[in-house]
Design a protein around this motif. Structure first.
Motif, mmCIF file in Angstrom:
data_model
loop_
_atom_site.group_PDB
_atom_site.id
_atom_site.type_symbol
_atom_site.label_atom_id
_atom_site.label_comp_id
_atom_site.label_asym_id
_atom_site.label_seq_id
_atom_site.Cartn_x
_atom_site.Cartn_y
_atom_site.Cartn_z
ATOM 1 N N ILE A 3 0.746 37.248 9.961
ATOM 2 C CA ILE A 3 -0.708 36.998 10.002
ATOM 3 C C ILE A 3 -1.675 36.414 10.754
ATOM 4 N N ALA A 4 -1.304 36.366 12.280
ATOM 5 C CA ALA A 4 -1.983 35.773 13.008
ATOM 6 C C ALA A 4 -3.316 36.608 13.612
ATOM 7 N N ALA A 5 -2.116 38.411 13.558
ATOM 8 C CA ALA A 5 -3.353 39.741 13.389
ATOM 9 C C ALA A 5 -4.483 39.265 12.170
ATOM 10 N N ILE A 6 -3.461 39.043 11.310
ATOM 11 C CA ILE A 6 -4.989 38.928 10.306
ATOM 12 C C ILE A 6 -5.577 37.553 10.104
ATOM 13 N N LEU A 7 -5.458 36.546 10.866
ATOM 14 C CA LEU A 7 -6.547 35.777 10.398
ATOM 15 C C LEU A 7 -7.990 35.859 11.570
ATOM 16 N N THR A 9 -8.511 38.987 12.947
ATOM 17 C CA THR A 9 -9.496 39.437 12.486
ATOM 18 C C THR A 9 -11.207 39.230 11.584
ATOM 19 N N ILE A 10 -10.242 38.184 10.201
ATOM 20 C CA ILE A 10 -11.228 37.366 9.862
ATOM 21 C C ILE A 10 -12.055 36.921 10.409
ATOM 22 N N GLY A 11 -11.637 36.158 11.511
ATOM 23 C CA GLY A 11 -12.299 35.165 12.234
ATOM 24 C C GLY A 11 -12.918 36.492 13.037
ATOM 25 N N GLY A 12 -12.798 37.255 13.882
ATOM 26 C CA GLY A 12 -13.753 38.280 14.504
ATOM 27 C C GLY A 12 -14.918 38.261 13.307
ATOM 28 N N ALA A 16 -18.947 38.159 13.821
ATOM 29 C CA ALA A 16 -19.900 39.109 13.172
ATOM 30 C C ALA A 16 -20.965 38.686 12.918
ATOM 31 N N GLY A 17 -20.804 38.378 11.842
ATOM 32 C CA GLY A 17 -21.196 38.142 10.278
ATOM 33 C C GLY A 17 -22.240 37.154 10.747
ATOM 34 N N LEU A 18 -21.884 36.349 11.413
ATOM 35 C CA LEU A 18 -23.274 35.034 11.204
ATOM 36 C C LEU A 18 -24.034 35.594 12.775
ATOM 37 N N VAL A 19 -23.834 36.305 13.400
ATOM 38 C CA VAL A 19 -24.712 36.813 14.327
ATOM 39 C C VAL A 19 -25.865 37.542 14.439
#
Length: 125
Positions: A3-7, A9-12, A16-19
């Protein structure tokens, strides 16, 4: 994957989309050029991590003076490209460089740094 890796990845991906949205798709307020007594449209533009203002409105058929003041030594901002007007200028650090134009056609004309990372627009009405 836990779960931590998925969160992470989603946050990253969200960051990136925001930038990408900020640099390429967000709208920036336009600044109208000020007319001098001689009828020349003039705008002062500060170059520091970008162009400020980055969207400039001018009137078609009247001379334009863009005063680019480069307030940094970042190598990305040392060159200005305005391909639609055949302009390529070096922007020395901590100096003002004058660019004179006579826009004949209405439209939106992009200007960038030499690397294409800093972007601005000249809107001719």
């Amino acid at each position: 994957m836990d779960i931590a890796a998925i969160l992470v990845t989603i946050g990253g991906l969200a960051l990136a989309g925001l930038v990408l949205w900020y640099f390429f798709f967000s709208s920036r307020p336009a600044v109208a050029a000020q007319s001098t007594s001689g009828g020349v449209q003039q705008v002062d533009i500060t170059v520091k991590g970008g162009y400020s203002p980055s969207v400039i409105e001018v009137t078609q058929g009247r001379p334009v003076q863009l005063n680019f003041y480069r307030d940094e030594e970042n190598s990305c901002s040392e060159e200005l490209l305005m391909p639609d007007f055949n302009v390529r200028r070096d922007l020395p650090a901590f100096q003002t460089t004058l660019v004179e134009l006579l826009p004949q056609q209405p439209g939106r004309f992009e200007f960038t740094c030499g690397m294409g990372m800093l972007r601005g627009s000249l809107v001719v009405k």
